[in-house]
Design a protein around this motif. Structure first.
Motif, short mmCIF file in Angstrom:
data_model
loop_
_atom_site.label_atom_id
_atom_site.label_comp_id
_atom_site.label_asym_id
_atom_site.label_seq_id
_atom_site.Cartn_x
_atom_site.Cartn_y
_atom_site.Cartn_z
N GLY A 178 8.89 27.12 33.43
CA GLY A 178 8.77 28.48 32.89
C GLY A 178 8.17 29.48 33.85
O GLY A 178 8.30 30.69 33.66
N SER A 192 10.46 32.32 35.02
CA SER A 192 11.06 33.34 34.14
C SER A 192 10.88 34.74 34.71
O SER A 192 11.79 35.57 34.66
CB SER A 192 10.51 33.23 32.72
N THR A 227 12.71 22.41 29.06
CA THR A 227 12.80 23.72 29.72
C THR A 227 12.04 24.75 28.89
O THR A 227 12.20 24.80 27.67
CB THR A 227 14.27 24.15 29.87
N ALA A 228 11.24 25.53 29.56
CA ALA A 228 10.46 26.56 28.88
C ALA A 228 11.39 27.58 28.22
O ALA A 228 12.37 28.02 28.83
CB ALA A 228 9.54 27.25 29.88
N GLU A 266 10.89 30.65 27.58
CA GLU A 266 10.91 31.95 28.27
C GLU A 266 11.86 31.93 29.46
O GLU A 266 12.43 32.95 29.84
CB GLU A 266 9.51 32.40 28.68
N LEU A 267 12.08 30.75 30.07
CA LEU A 267 13.03 30.65 31.18
C LEU A 267 14.46 30.78 30.66
O LEU A 267 15.27 31.52 31.22
CB LEU A 267 12.84 29.32 31.93
#
Length: 165
Positions: free
Chosen positions: A117, A120, A142-143, A145-146
């Motif tokens: 992340g 991002s 996976t984050a 926000e990414l």
């Protein structure tokens, strides 16, 4: 994938540590970097492919680094740091980000192969500069926000036989 044309210039930046640890923890398998690169480029013009790796003095490392080069990646190698308390640290976040920003003027698309992340903000910056950003990673690690910051997200888990050895 949308908006792909043969003249599109692509840079592929692979966070090998992030991919390795995720593939190991989810599947106990390794990443198929040849497939990863081929799918990331996807009938476009490859400008640069860089794999960011950590040297931790494990026996198979040099063979792995050589294999990445044979596949078509440049390797950027960082030594693992061991601190006085025994903890270890090595990451390529700043190096990958600097390379992505430097490459932005020379490519149409940057493909980040990571679920971290921390990238991002980089995605937002690249998109603001007019560069298309694609992320390839395992969605479960996976984050959010990414995923939200990218133009296109490819979940490697959906095609594990393509992306895993």
């Amino acid at each position: 994938m949308t908006d792909i044309h043969p003249n599109q210039r692509v840079a592929v930046l692979a966070d090998s540590q992030n991919l390795y640890h995720t593939a190991q923890s989810l599947y106990s398998r390794n990443i198929d970097y040849s497939s990863l690169l081929s799918e990331a480029v996807s009938d476009r013009e490859l400008t640069r492919a860089i794999a960011y790796v950590i040297r931790a003095d494990s026996p198979e490392e040099e063979k792995f680094f050589d294999a990445l080069i044979d596949i078509g990646f440049e390797t950027k190698i960082k030594e693992i740091k061991t601190f006085g308390d025994g903890s270890k640290k090595a990451d390529w976040d700043v190096g990958m980000s600097l390379d992505a920003v430097t490459l932005a003027n020379h490519v149409d698309t940057v493909v980040l192969c990571t679920g971290d992340g921390d990238f991002s903000r980089l995605c937002s910056h690249l998109r603001h500069e007019g560069v298309k950003v694609e992320v390839m990673a395992f969605k479960s690690s996976t984050a959010e926000e990414l995923i939200e910051a990218t133009d296109e997200f490819t979940d490697l888990s959906e095609e594990e036989d393509t992306y895993l050895l």
